[in-house]
Design a protein around this motif. Sequence first.
Motif, PDB file in Angstrom:
ATOM      1  N   ASP A  26       0.840  -1.207   0.000  1.00  0.00           N
ATOM      2  CA  ASP A  26       0.000   0.000   0.000  1.00  0.00           C
ATOM      3  C   ASP A  26       0.873   1.255   0.000  1.00  0.00           C
ATOM      4  O   ASP A  26       0.545   2.254  -0.628  1.00  0.00           O
ATOM      5  CB  ASP A  26      -0.931   0.013   1.211  1.00  0.00           C
ATOM      6  CG  ASP A  26      -2.066  -1.002   1.069  1.00  0.00           C
ATOM      7  OD1 ASP A  26      -2.430  -1.326  -0.082  1.00  0.00           O
ATOM      8  OD2 ASP A  26      -2.584  -1.465   2.100  1.00  0.00           O
ATOM      9  N   ARG A  29       2.232   1.607  -3.548  1.00  0.00           N
ATOM     10  CA  ARG A  29       1.189   1.920  -4.539  1.00  0.00           C
ATOM     11  C   ARG A  29       0.519   3.269  -4.269  1.00  0.00           C
ATOM     12  O   ARG A  29       0.301   4.047  -5.183  1.00  0.00           O
ATOM     13  CB  ARG A  29       0.114   0.821  -4.563  1.00  0.00           C
ATOM     14  CG  ARG A  29       0.558  -0.474  -5.254  1.00  0.00           C
ATOM     15  CD  ARG A  29      -0.513  -1.561  -5.163  1.00  0.00           C
ATOM     16  NE  ARG A  29      -1.802  -1.112  -5.667  1.00  0.00           N
ATOM     17  CZ  ARG A  29      -2.151  -1.101  -6.954  1.00  0.00           C
ATOM     18  NH1 ARG A  29      -1.299  -1.523  -7.866  1.00  0.00           N
ATOM     19  NH2 ARG A  29      -3.338  -0.664  -7.322  1.00  0.00           N
ATOM     20  N   TYR A  30       0.189   3.524  -3.004  1.00  0.00           N
ATOM     21  CA  TYR A  30      -0.671   4.675  -2.732  1.00  0.00           C
ATOM     22  C   TYR A  30       0.049   5.854  -2.083  1.00  0.00           C
ATOM     23  O   TYR A  30      -0.296   6.994  -2.348  1.00  0.00           O
ATOM     24  CB  TYR A  30      -1.886   4.229  -1.908  1.00  0.00           C
ATOM     25  CG  TYR A  30      -2.649   3.115  -2.589  1.00  0.00           C
ATOM     26  CD1 TYR A  30      -3.159   3.302  -3.876  1.00  0.00           C
ATOM     27  CD2 TYR A  30      -2.831   1.873  -1.991  1.00  0.00           C
ATOM     28  CE1 TYR A  30      -3.834   2.279  -4.542  1.00  0.00           C
ATOM     29  CE2 TYR A  30      -3.516   0.859  -2.651  1.00  0.00           C
ATOM     30  CZ  TYR A  30      -4.006   1.057  -3.917  1.00  0.00           C
ATOM     31  OH  TYR A  30      -4.667   0.058  -4.577  1.00  0.00           O
ATOM     32  N   THR A  35       2.281   2.286  -9.081  1.00  0.00           N
ATOM     33  CA  THR A  35       1.244   1.242  -9.114  1.00  0.00           C
ATOM     34  C   THR A  35       1.653   0.020  -9.943  1.00  0.00           C
ATOM     35  O   THR A  35       0.843  -0.865 -10.169  1.00  0.00           O
ATOM     36  CB  THR A  35      -0.074   1.809  -9.666  1.00  0.00           C
ATOM     37  OG1 THR A  35       0.181   2.389 -10.954  1.00  0.00           O
ATOM     38  CG2 THR A  35      -0.659   2.865  -8.739  1.00  0.00           C
TER      39      THR A  35
ATOM     40  N   GLY B  23       5.538  -2.006 -15.734  1.00  0.00           N
ATOM     41  CA  GLY B  23       4.597  -1.580 -14.690  1.00  0.00           C
ATOM     42  C   GLY B  23       3.785  -0.356 -15.079  1.00  0.00           C
ATOM     43  O   GLY B  23       3.112   0.229 -14.236  1.00  0.00           O
ATOM     44  N   ILE B  26      -2.023   0.471 -16.942  1.00  0.00           N
ATOM     45  CA  ILE B  26      -2.910   0.906 -15.855  1.00  0.00           C
ATOM     46  C   ILE B  26      -4.143   0.011 -15.791  1.00  0.00           C
ATOM     47  O   ILE B  26      -4.950  -0.049 -16.723  1.00  0.00           O
ATOM     48  CB  ILE B  26      -3.325   2.379 -16.054  1.00  0.00           C
ATOM     49  CG1 ILE B  26      -2.084   3.290 -16.032  1.00  0.00           C
ATOM     50  CG2 ILE B  26      -4.319   2.812 -14.959  1.00  0.00           C
ATOM     51  CD1 ILE B  26      -1.300   3.278 -14.733  1.00  0.00           C
ATOM     52  N   ASP B  30      -5.344   0.597 -10.202  1.00  0.00           N
ATOM     53  CA  ASP B  30      -4.237   1.572 -10.235  1.00  0.00           C
ATOM     54  C   ASP B  30      -4.733   3.003 -10.440  1.00  0.00           C
ATOM     55  O   ASP B  30      -3.947   3.946 -10.352  1.00  0.00           O
ATOM     56  CB  ASP B  30      -3.268   1.233 -11.379  1.00  0.00           C
ATOM     57  CG  ASP B  30      -2.709  -0.172 -11.284  1.00  0.00           C
ATOM     58  OD1 ASP B  30      -2.652  -0.707 -10.158  1.00  0.00           O
ATOM     59  OD2 ASP B  30      -2.327  -0.738 -12.329  1.00  0.00           O
ATOM     60  N   SER B  32      -6.541   6.515  -9.931  1.00  0.00           N
ATOM     61  CA  SER B  32      -6.994   7.427  -8.879  1.00  0.00           C
ATOM     62  C   SER B  32      -7.705   8.598  -9.534  1.00  0.00           C
ATOM     63  O   SER B  32      -7.260   9.092 -10.566  1.00  0.00           O
ATOM     64  CB  SER B  32      -5.815   7.967  -8.077  1.00  0.00           C
ATOM     65  OG  SER B  32      -5.362   6.978  -7.188  1.00  0.00           O
ATOM     66  N   LYS B 109      -9.054   2.647   3.074  1.00  0.00           N
ATOM     67  CA  LYS B 109      -9.485   1.256   3.238  1.00  0.00           C
ATOM     68  C   LYS B 109      -9.604   0.911   4.722  1.00  0.00           C
ATOM     69  O   LYS B 109     -10.532   0.231   5.138  1.00  0.00           O
ATOM     70  CB  LYS B 109      -8.443   0.304   2.620  1.00  0.00           C
ATOM     71  CG  LYS B 109      -8.558   0.123   1.130  1.00  0.00           C
ATOM     72  CD  LYS B 109      -7.758  -1.105   0.668  1.00  0.00           C
ATOM     73  CE  LYS B 109      -6.272  -0.833   0.596  1.00  0.00           C
ATOM     74  NZ  LYS B 109      -5.498  -1.962   0.038  1.00  0.00           N
TER      75      LYS B 109
END
Lengths: 162, 743
Positions: A26, A29-30, A35, B23, B26, B30, B32, B109
């Motif tokens: 996390d 990625r965030y 990502t 990588g 998308i 992934d 946002s 989350k």
Amino acid sequence: MNQKVRLKVNGTDHELDIPARRLLVDCIRYDIGLTGTKESCSVGVCGACAVLVDGEMYASCITLAASVDGAEITTIEGIAEDGNLHPIQQAFIDHGGFQCGICTPGQIIATKSLLDENPSPTEDEIKDYMMGNLCRCTGYYGILNSIAAAAKNMNEAAESGG
Amino acid sequence: MATTQSAIGRSITRGEGPDKVTGKSIYTADISVPGMLWGRVLRSPYPYARIVSIDTSKALALPGVYAVVTGQDVPETRVGRRMLDMPILAQDVVRFVGEKVAAVAAGSKDICDEALLLIEVEYEELDAVFDAEEAMEPSAPDLHPDMDSYTGLPQPPSGIKNTFAHITWEKGDIEQGFKESDIIFEHSFNAQLMHQAYIEPHACIVDASEGNQVNIWANNKDPYMLRDQVSAAWGVPTENIVLHPTSIGGDFGGKGSFMDVPLCYYLSKYSGRPVKMVMDYIQELMAGNPRHPAVMTIKTGVMKDGTIVARQARAIFDSGAYGAFKPRAYLGGADHLCGVYRMPNARIDSYTVYTNNVPRGHMRSPAKPQVVFAVESHMDMIAAELHMDPYEFRLKNVMREGDASPIGRHWSQIKALDTLEAANKAANVRDARPANTGIGMAMTDLVQGTGQFAAKIGLSDEGKPELHMAFWDTGTGSHTVLRQMVAEELTLNTSDVQIILETTANMPFSAGSGGSRVTLSAGKAVVAAAVDLRQKLVEAASPLLDAPEDQVSLQNGLLMAAGRSVTIAEVLAATGSESLTGEAHQTPEAPDLTSFCTQIAEVHVDPETGEITVKKIISAHDIGAILNPLNHQGQIEGGMIQGLGYALMEELELEDGHISNLSFGDYKIPTSADIPTMETVLIQGDVGPAPYESKGIGESSNIPVAGAIANAVFDAVGVRITDLPVTADKVLSKLQELGNQRK
């Protein structure tokens, strides 16, 4: 409870103020915004989230970011060299090493880890090492062929360059 | 001048390759969007219960929570792909463990998960039914009392309890056929619950926070169908709903379901923010849309010489609590339950039944792996009883050119015998084998589906073709193959052609991936658009070359006439881009041919432990022209290994509606250490229905594997396993029974 964590990711220093229980996947990625590292099983068995921590392969989905404070981390975004695809990456394109591509970052990180340890693995050694990286598309021979080709190309380049 | 090679038939590497290996591709998870919240759901812990009360006040009071929704906050409308029977959130009743009861939108989350723990739900448990055959009994609980009123029932109600589809296929006179038979055999089979195990779990982002437009990112392979499904559920016109392109991390039939999208809209509405929902893999295995388990019985009447006279087959598919995840409400693949053999009399009855299990969806060649396992095991069981070689028994009965299929279909090329013979030749079936080693064969056919597709091809400022589509690649490499087609028609290199993915708002309807239809249906639309553009280029070049249109040709990317030439870029500069766009929007006719596949597995069984080692699988296919050998082979091999998982190890273990193996640590799929030697035998058929005489290859190789392995285990140690998967435990227990009998 937040904690200060310092990570060097693909050569760039990051100083993060994150919850102590933040998972490395996390965080990458965030919090850092890379990502390319994927999350699938969340229990450390599928290999999609693999990253290199000080050169060693980790499942970032079961690693706390705080537990690797100060480490150098390589993600899939850090594998290419000077804007050129790494020979492993090129081999995955040329030999059918991916289809949907979701497991591919983890497969390539694992391959890098394997070839760093053992530059000329046998087919059985490759199958054994890559067991922890699940792929549902290829049936694996595309991946095994890619790894064998990458090893060969890298060894040949090392010889001719050396 | 460099001559352009044909783009067709070459292993062109994937255009998206560099993004996939660095990588940069998308995927939905992934993405946002500014202001985005996370959404998570609270799921039912009970298989069948009435919701007495839900208290969300504590969850709503938690800092960072923007919205909490329950069944009372969403319309009572039911949603579905064809059959509209699934509530957006449970309305008073839950029908499976994992059904969505409430949902939370919050800043992270972690806050979502904390809020879910604060929601208090009181349930009153009801008597549930978990077995499809029991659910058909008159005494079973009525899981959907309003079933008869559901939109999308495939036919008038069957009259059988909890049974929303009873489909039959018939030819000849089955009773008469059995009367004429010398011997009748009947066997029953079970196929297990299996997950598609795409590595990427379901994810979506829905933004309904501003104005009338709803923006959606979802790893759903059928964007227009998803748009239409949620339009009906929300009461929002389709023109206000926009699906945005995204990479998809594996499909295998599972990514056609709407999953959390209908719900996510309400989280976005109530919070006034875009909301992202990503299922974790526990939820995937608990409440995804897995492959149907089946209970099957096949009865066959034969003459003493092995000629099949009549076959009657029945399959009961446990649909779980809802039918909403199926594109047709029933499983068309059940029509393969009599196999690829000639017989004058046949009847198939297929039932699709509600139970209190997780709702099932589609998986690669829906219903065929189940029924082909049954019918191909049945074939070997009959051969054993008749003391015939399984190969000879098949040779005697397999469909040949001109034969109607068991259910009366006619195909223009029947290559069943060719694949059977080729596989057997490759396997050296008559060779002596070591002890406890055996071979088994199984065969099938697969008809390609069709669908409507739209394609538009424009030119970049440099005169390079740009293929516009609202069609997401599920991982098969279809975008690359479609670019090859454009290159071929415009006499360019594939690398000259770019694909530009449009939102659904910018293109007319396209069906997504599925049913092995893309190469055929999307391909035909793309070729038609390219031909349209080529014609427009010729028209535009004609005055520039001072030659009539019929003398202008396109060669190596140049428009030529009477020794003069202009580049596409020059035509573009002279004419403008407006008139140089090729377009097509069409549905091809369903082809009158099918594709056959015979597989042979070689296994070793350890008599001490029952452990099965698959040493080799041979897969023989009748194919058309191959557009891209690398992609083609990837489909065959990937399918075979999914078949291997189905045959040997994969099963969602259910007890009273609860699945116990809820992680990839416990739900085992094949790894690199599990794969046998794979040998592919390709038999060139006459003509494929897809562009350049090609055929789809996406599904057939995963179908016969389980039957071939079960038959090989019997050949190796004389043990017949009739319920999948074929595990060491089952084999050992049967070996012990055999041993006891011999004592």
